[in-house]
Write a protein that holds these residues in place. Structure first.
Motif, mmCIF file in Angstrom:
data_model
loop_
_atom_site.group_PDB
_atom_site.id
_atom_site.type_symbol
_atom_site.label_atom_id
_atom_site.label_comp_id
_atom_site.label_asym_id
_atom_site.label_seq_id
_atom_site.Cartn_x
_atom_site.Cartn_y
_atom_site.Cartn_z
ATOM 1 N N LEU A 134 -7.125 -0.038 1.532
ATOM 2 C CA LEU A 134 -6.767 -0.854 2.704
ATOM 3 C C LEU A 134 -7.790 -1.965 2.919
ATOM 4 O O LEU A 134 -7.423 -3.113 3.195
ATOM 5 C CB LEU A 134 -6.679 0.025 3.950
ATOM 6 C CG LEU A 134 -5.411 0.861 4.119
ATOM 7 C CD1 LEU A 134 -5.552 1.815 5.301
ATOM 8 C CD2 LEU A 134 -4.184 -0.026 4.299
ATOM 9 N N THR A 136 -7.650 5.968 0.310
ATOM 10 C CA THR A 136 -6.837 5.227 1.283
ATOM 11 C C THR A 136 -7.661 4.130 1.958
ATOM 12 O O THR A 136 -7.231 2.971 2.052
ATOM 13 C CB THR A 136 -6.280 6.191 2.355
ATOM 14 O OG1 THR A 136 -5.348 7.080 1.740
ATOM 15 C CG2 THR A 136 -5.577 5.431 3.474
ATOM 16 N N LYS A 137 -8.850 4.469 2.408
ATOM 17 C CA LYS A 137 -9.683 3.513 3.136
ATOM 18 C C LYS A 137 -10.107 2.339 2.262
ATOM 19 O O LYS A 137 -10.036 1.176 2.691
ATOM 20 C CB LYS A 137 -10.910 4.231 3.695
ATOM 21 C CG LYS A 137 -10.604 5.193 4.838
ATOM 22 C CD LYS A 137 -11.875 5.927 5.250
ATOM 23 C CE LYS A 137 -11.628 6.936 6.338
ATOM 24 N NZ LYS A 137 -12.865 7.669 6.693
ATOM 25 N N PRO A 194 0.248 5.678 5.304
ATOM 26 C CA PRO A 194 -1.150 5.847 4.889
ATOM 27 C C PRO A 194 -1.803 7.120 5.406
ATOM 28 O O PRO A 194 -2.882 7.496 4.947
ATOM 29 C CB PRO A 194 -1.832 4.625 5.524
ATOM 30 C CG PRO A 194 -1.041 4.378 6.771
ATOM 31 C CD PRO A 194 0.384 4.712 6.405
ATOM 32 N N LEU A 226 -6.843 -0.968 11.912
ATOM 33 C CA LEU A 226 -5.605 -1.755 11.866
ATOM 34 C C LEU A 226 -5.381 -2.534 13.153
ATOM 35 O O LEU A 226 -4.794 -3.615 13.138
ATOM 36 C CB LEU A 226 -4.407 -0.841 11.586
ATOM 37 C CG LEU A 226 -4.347 -0.193 10.196
ATOM 38 C CD1 LEU A 226 -3.171 0.763 10.104
ATOM 39 C CD2 LEU A 226 -4.257 -1.248 9.108
ATOM 40 N N PHE A 284 0.856 -1.185 0.000
ATOM 41 C CA PHE A 284 0.000 0.000 0.000
ATOM 42 C C PHE A 284 0.892 1.235 0.000
ATOM 43 O O PHE A 284 1.815 1.320 0.818
ATOM 44 C CB PHE A 284 -0.904 0.034 1.236
ATOM 45 C CG PHE A 284 -1.679 1.326 1.343
ATOM 46 C CD1 PHE A 284 -2.931 1.438 0.779
ATOM 47 C CD2 PHE A 284 -1.114 2.439 1.950
ATOM 48 C CE1 PHE A 284 -3.624 2.644 0.839
ATOM 49 C CE2 PHE A 284 -1.802 3.640 2.012
ATOM 50 C CZ PHE A 284 -3.061 3.736 1.457
ATOM 51 N N ILE A 310 2.511 -1.454 4.486
ATOM 52 C CA ILE A 310 1.721 -0.209 4.431
ATOM 53 C C ILE A 310 2.671 0.983 4.571
ATOM 54 O O ILE A 310 3.270 1.195 5.622
ATOM 55 C CB ILE A 310 0.664 -0.175 5.554
ATOM 56 C CG1 ILE A 310 -0.142 -1.478 5.577
ATOM 57 C CG2 ILE A 310 -0.264 1.013 5.377
ATOM 58 C CD1 ILE A 310 -1.084 -1.597 6.767
#
Length: 496
Positions: free
Chosen positions: A129, A125-126, A145, A161, A71, A142
């Motif tokens: 993920l 971003t959301k 982020p 997370l 990511f 990651i």
């Protein structure tokens, strides 16, 4: 079943690099851990991710039975439905699973039928993920982020997370890390260490280690000074022996070369051996402080404005594409204040800052700024930085020596000064703009997300600077620790 990622004697440098990024590094991590990955800008965090992804050749071994995902996921064409992109990322997931993950992040399922390109940075971003965590058995790398997340979104993603496992997270946001990791992977000056706990636990241990190293530093400096003095005396003795060998007069009598030649040679060799041993001892002592991190105090020279009020906003609403961005806002910037602009992404924070910079922004309401006000600006975007640091200093009319001295204090090596800025890490690019601002004497400092990509040590360094010199500031920053430490006042913006 427990699975490990093992790194053995890893050594790597870029083909055009001056030094090794990693040298004989060894450690291992459990693939069930939630790892926070920290270290100074330019130390190799993203490089290590690329090594795990198999992008570069290296010496040593990396052993793992898991597949790595990265990511931010690279999307070739963003002008597609979000749903299609997510199914490309996680082809075996069911639609209801994607909707479930999005609900955890407070993202409505309507986004699936929107073009990915029109989603906000936080929404992008959301959803990425959420999709990446639906790939069972994969280990997620990651990389920073939080840079498109406002304060509320950071809390949401951190909580999300916390309920996951099997990832390494690069972040410099201390609250964010504390909320979601159970181990810390730290790139130090001379090694990489793995430690159990969150960031605060790691930092407490780190400070104790620093205090130990600093105390040892005082003793070592004394030892080294004594050794150097002894080495110099030995050298002086060997030089005197050399002179007698060459027939120099001693106490007015010329020495007999044949008489002392053999003895002088033995004395000379003995002197050289002693000198070499002492130099090795000096080198050994000097290398003991392997992980001592230093962050010298920064300085700035803010100007004092002759009036109490520097700028005033009365019922101001920025306008974008003919629409009001936020509800009308009213506030003043008073001398000595440090104002944090807060609000969700897209609520007009950057537009307010651009108004202060005299940029052409459409708005309604009344805005005034003091005459003769000198403003220093740190922009959010670093993509236009090119050329050498010396060129940047000349183009911005700042003192090059002072500019580079500030960068040195912010952990730049001298070799960086010969590189093009476009080859810097993202954090190093941001430091270029911060160093420029610190070179400028201004009445008002306008900083737009100054800490994006900036390492934790430098964040603390900048916090201490602002507390000491108390400049008048207005800034946007989603790092909760920085904002709570620095701001004397908060101004909240609300979307229309």
């Amino acid at each position: 079943m427990m699975s490990m990622i093992q790194v053995e004697n890893l050594t790597f440098s870029y083909p055009s690099g001056y030094d090794n990024i990693f040298e004989n590094v060894s450690f291992q991590i459990d693939t069930n851990w939630k790892l926070g990955f920290i270290g100074r800008n330019g130390r190799g965090k993203t490089t290590f991710f690329n090594l795990l992804l198999g992008k570069y050749e290296y010496q040593g071994k990396i052993k793992s039975s898991v597949q790595f995902d990265y990511f931010p996921y690279v999307i070739a064409d963003k002008n597609r439905l979000t749903e299609d992109i997510l199914f490309e990322i996680c082809p075996f997931a069911e639609r209801w699973e994607i909707i479930r993950e999005l609900s955890y992040l407070e993202v409505h399922e309507d986004v699936l039928l929107k073009l990915f390109s029109i989603l906000s940075g936080g929404e992008q971003t959301k959803v990425l993920l959420a999709a990446l965590f639906l790939n069972d058995g994969h280990f997620l790398l990651i990389d920073e982020p939080t840079n498109h997340l406002d304060a509320k979104a950071r809390e949401l993603v951190s909580a999300y997370l916390k309920n996951k496992k099997g990832f390494i997270l690069v972040s410099h946001d201390r609250c964010f890390l504390d909320g979601c990791v159970d181990h810390i992977l730290s790139i130090n000056r001379s090694n990489i260490e793995v430690q159990k706990g969150n960031f605060s636990t790691w930092y407490t241990n780190f400070q104790q280690q620093q205090e130990f190293e600093l105390a040892k530093n005082v003793k070592l400096k004394k030892d080294i000074a004594h050794m150097k003095q002894a080495a110099q005396q030995t050298k002086s003795w060997s030089d005197a022996v050399e002179k007698t060998k060459n027939g120099t007069r001693i106490s007015g009598v010329k020495a007999d070369k044949g008489y002392i030649g053999h003895k002088a040679a033995k004395m000379m060799q003995r002197a050289k051996n002693i000198e070499a041993r002492k130099q090795r001892a000096i080198d050994e002592k000097s290398s003991l402080l392997k992980n001592l991190e230093t962050a010298e105090d920064l300085k700035m020279k803010p100007l004092l404005y002759f009036r109490d009020t520097l700028a005033s906003f009365s019922h101001v609403t920025p306008i974008f594409h003919g629409k009001d961005i936020c509800q009308p806002i009213s506030f003043e910037i008073k001398r000595g204040e440090r104002i944090a602009l807060d609000g969700k992404n897209g609520s007009g924070k950057t537009s307010i800052l651009k108004l202060l910079m005299g940029q052409s922004i459409e708005f309604c309401g009344e805005f005034s700024i003091g005459s003769g006000l000198i403003v220093s600006y740190v922009p959010q975007d670093t993509s236009n930085l090119t050329g050498l640091l010396s060129d940047f200093a000349e183009n911005n009319r700042i003192d090059e020596s002072l500019f580079k001295a500030i960068l040195r204090k912010m952990d730049f090596t001298r070799t960086q000064f010969g590189k093009n800025i476009e080859d810097f890490s993202s954090g190093q690019k941001k430091k270029v703009f911060i160093a420029k601002s610190l070179c400028e004497q201004a009445h008002l400092y306008v900083w737009d997300e100054p800490l994006n990509y900036i390492d934790i040590y430098s964040r603390m360094q900048i916090e201490n600077l602002i507390k000491e010199f108390s400049p008048t500031m207005i800034f946007v920053e989603h790092d909760a620790v920085f904002r709570n430490t620095i701001a004397t006042k908060e101004v909240q913006l609300y979307k229309k």
